[in-house]
Design a protein around this motif. Structure first.
Motif, PDB file in Angstrom:
ATOM      1  N   ASP A  25      52.738  38.733  37.731  1.00 52.91           N
ATOM      2  CA  ASP A  25      52.826  37.758  38.817  1.00 52.91           C
ATOM      3  C   ASP A  25      51.653  36.780  38.664  1.00 52.91           C
ATOM      4  N   PRO A  26      51.776  35.760  37.788  1.00 57.43           N
ATOM      5  CA  PRO A  26      50.629  34.945  37.384  1.00 57.43           C
ATOM      6  C   PRO A  26      50.023  34.094  38.492  1.00 57.43           C
ATOM      7  N   ILE A  27      48.724  33.844  38.315  1.00 57.48           N
ATOM      8  CA  ILE A  27      47.942  33.027  39.234  1.00 57.48           C
ATOM      9  C   ILE A  27      47.153  32.031  38.402  1.00 57.48           C
ATOM     10  N   CYS A  28      47.175  30.785  38.833  1.00 53.86           N
ATOM     11  CA  CYS A  28      46.428  29.717  38.168  1.00 53.86           C
ATOM     12  C   CYS A  28      45.230  29.362  39.039  1.00 53.86           C
ATOM     13  N   VAL A  29      44.043  29.290  38.444  1.00 55.49           N
ATOM     14  CA  VAL A  29      42.833  28.939  39.173  1.00 55.49           C
ATOM     15  C   VAL A  29      42.198  27.739  38.482  1.00 55.49           C
ATOM     16  N   ARG A  30      41.825  26.746  39.281  1.00 57.98           N
ATOM     17  CA  ARG A  30      41.199  25.545  38.735  1.00 57.98           C
ATOM     18  C   ARG A  30      39.986  25.218  39.589  1.00 57.98           C
ATOM     19  N   ALA A  39      42.720  24.829  33.652  1.00 57.08           N
ATOM     20  CA  ALA A  39      43.064  25.972  34.502  1.00 57.08           C
ATOM     21  C   ALA A  39      42.736  27.278  33.805  1.00 57.08           C
ATOM     22  N   THR A  40      42.459  28.294  34.606  1.00 55.11           N
ATOM     23  CA  THR A  40      42.264  29.646  34.117  1.00 55.11           C
ATOM     24  C   THR A  40      43.394  30.474  34.697  1.00 55.11           C
ATOM     25  N   TYR A  41      44.001  31.334  33.879  1.00 64.02           N
ATOM     26  CA  TYR A  41      45.174  32.087  34.304  1.00 64.02           C
ATOM     27  C   TYR A  41      44.875  33.576  34.371  1.00 64.02           C
ATOM     28  N   PHE A  42      45.405  34.200  35.428  1.00 60.50           N
ATOM     29  CA  PHE A  42      45.285  35.637  35.624  1.00 60.50           C
ATOM     30  C   PHE A  42      46.689  36.190  35.815  1.00 60.50           C
ATOM     31  N   CYS A  43      46.933  37.409  35.348  1.00 61.01           N
ATOM     32  CA  CYS A  43      48.284  37.967  35.416  1.00 61.01           C
ATOM     33  C   CYS A  43      48.652  38.448  36.817  1.00 61.01           C
ATOM     34  N   ASN A  44      47.665  38.702  37.668  1.00 56.74           N
ATOM     35  CA  ASN A  44      47.944  39.118  39.045  1.00 56.74           C
ATOM     36  C   ASN A  44      46.668  39.026  39.876  1.00 56.74           C
ATOM     37  N   TYR A  45      46.799  39.247  41.183  1.00 56.55           N
ATOM     38  CA  TYR A  45      45.645  39.142  42.081  1.00 56.55           C
ATOM     39  C   TYR A  45      44.589  40.206  41.802  1.00 56.55           C
ATOM     40  N   ALA A  46      44.981  41.355  41.317  1.00 58.21           N
ATOM     41  CA  ALA A  46      44.012  42.411  41.020  1.00 58.21           C
ATOM     42  C   ALA A  46      43.047  41.953  39.934  1.00 58.21           C
ATOM     43  N   LEU A  48      42.365  38.800  39.096  1.00 59.91           N
ATOM     44  CA  LEU A  48      41.559  37.714  39.658  1.00 59.91           C
ATOM     45  C   LEU A  48      40.450  38.275  40.533  1.00 59.91           C
ATOM     46  N   SER A  49      40.776  39.204  41.419  1.00 65.54           N
ATOM     47  CA  SER A  49      39.793  39.789  42.324  1.00 65.54           C
ATOM     48  C   SER A  49      38.685  40.509  41.569  1.00 65.54           C
ATOM     49  N   THR A  50      39.057  41.287  40.568  1.00 67.05           N
ATOM     50  CA  THR A  50      38.068  42.013  39.771  1.00 67.05           C
ATOM     51  C   THR A  50      37.181  41.046  39.004  1.00 67.05           C
ATOM     52  N   TYR A  51      37.768  40.006  38.437  1.00 63.86           N
ATOM     53  CA  TYR A  51      37.012  38.970  37.707  1.00 63.86           C
ATOM     54  C   TYR A  51      35.983  38.311  38.632  1.00 63.86           C
ATOM     55  N   VAL A  52      36.416  37.959  39.843  1.00 66.18           N
ATOM     56  CA  VAL A  52      35.522  37.333  40.820  1.00 66.18           C
ATOM     57  C   VAL A  52      34.386  38.285  41.177  1.00 66.18           C
ATOM     58  N   ASP A  53      34.698  39.547  41.456  1.00 68.00           N
ATOM     59  CA  ASP A  53      33.677  40.533  41.813  1.00 68.00           C
ATOM     60  C   ASP A  53      32.689  40.767  40.677  1.00 68.00           C
ATOM     61  N   GLU A  54      33.193  40.966  39.465  1.00 69.02           N
ATOM     62  CA  GLU A  54      32.318  41.268  38.327  1.00 69.02           C
ATOM     63  C   GLU A  54      31.420  40.097  37.939  1.00 69.02           C
ATOM     64  N   ASN A  55      31.826  38.884  38.259  1.00 69.17           N
ATOM     65  CA  ASN A  55      31.041  37.700  37.913  1.00 69.17           C
ATOM     66  C   ASN A  55      30.301  37.112  39.103  1.00 69.17           C
ATOM     67  N   ASN A  56      30.270  37.858  40.222  1.00 65.28           N
ATOM     68  CA  ASN A  56      29.556  37.441  41.435  1.00 65.28           C
ATOM     69  C   ASN A  56      29.894  36.005  41.838  1.00 65.28           C
ATOM     70  N   LEU A  57      31.162  35.656  41.804  1.00 68.19           N
ATOM     71  CA  LEU A  57      31.566  34.285  42.069  1.00 68.19           C
ATOM     72  C   LEU A  57      31.656  33.932  43.547  1.00 68.19           C
ATOM     73  N   THR A  58      31.463  34.906  44.417  1.00 69.73           N
ATOM     74  CA  THR A  58      31.488  34.604  45.846  1.00 69.73           C
ATOM     75  C   THR A  58      30.096  34.444  46.424  1.00 69.73           C
ATOM     76  N   THR A  59      29.072  34.827  45.705  1.00 67.75           N
ATOM     77  CA  THR A  59      27.710  34.754  46.205  1.00 67.75           C
ATOM     78  C   THR A  59      27.312  33.305  46.470  1.00 67.75           C
ATOM     79  N   GLY A  60      27.023  32.996  47.726  1.00 68.08           N
ATOM     80  CA  GLY A  60      26.578  31.663  48.091  1.00 68.08           C
ATOM     81  C   GLY A  60      27.680  30.616  48.126  1.00 68.08           C
ATOM     82  N   ASN A  61      28.934  31.004  48.012  1.00 72.09           N
ATOM     83  CA  ASN A  61      30.015  30.026  47.969  1.00 72.09           C
ATOM     84  C   ASN A  61      30.946  30.121  49.166  1.00 72.09           C
TER      85      ASN A  61
END
Length: 73
Positions: A25-30, A39-46, A48-61
């Motif tokens: 269930d693909p997701i496109c992120v830009r 764009a960066t593509y992920f095969c599903n929300y899991a 994407l969520s793991t990628y965001v968590d592992e790269n601390n992409l929510t810190t300060g955003n």
């Protein structure tokens, strides 16, 4: 701000796990704060969520949201 939407290649791989995105269930992120680059593509929300968590992409955003604020991000 305008951007062109293009369908990814049929064999496009997930940026996190490497699976073919259209097998799931693909997701496109830009990132449109940085000139809406490629764009960066992920095969599903899991993935994407793991990628965001592992790269601390929510810190300060984060912003504070209010339903009455028309200028909120």
């Amino acid at each position: 701000m305008f951007t062109t939407v293009e369908l990814p290649d049929v064999d496009e791989a997930c940026a996190y796990c490497g699976s073919r995105i259209f097998d799931h269930d693909p997701i496109c992120v830009r990132d449109c704060t940085d000139d809406c680059g490629s764009a960066t593509y992920f095969c599903n929300y899991a993935c994407l969520s793991t990628y965001v968590d592992e790269n601390n992409l929510t810190t300060g955003n984060a912003c504070e949201w209010s339903p009455d604020d028309p200028d909120c991000c």
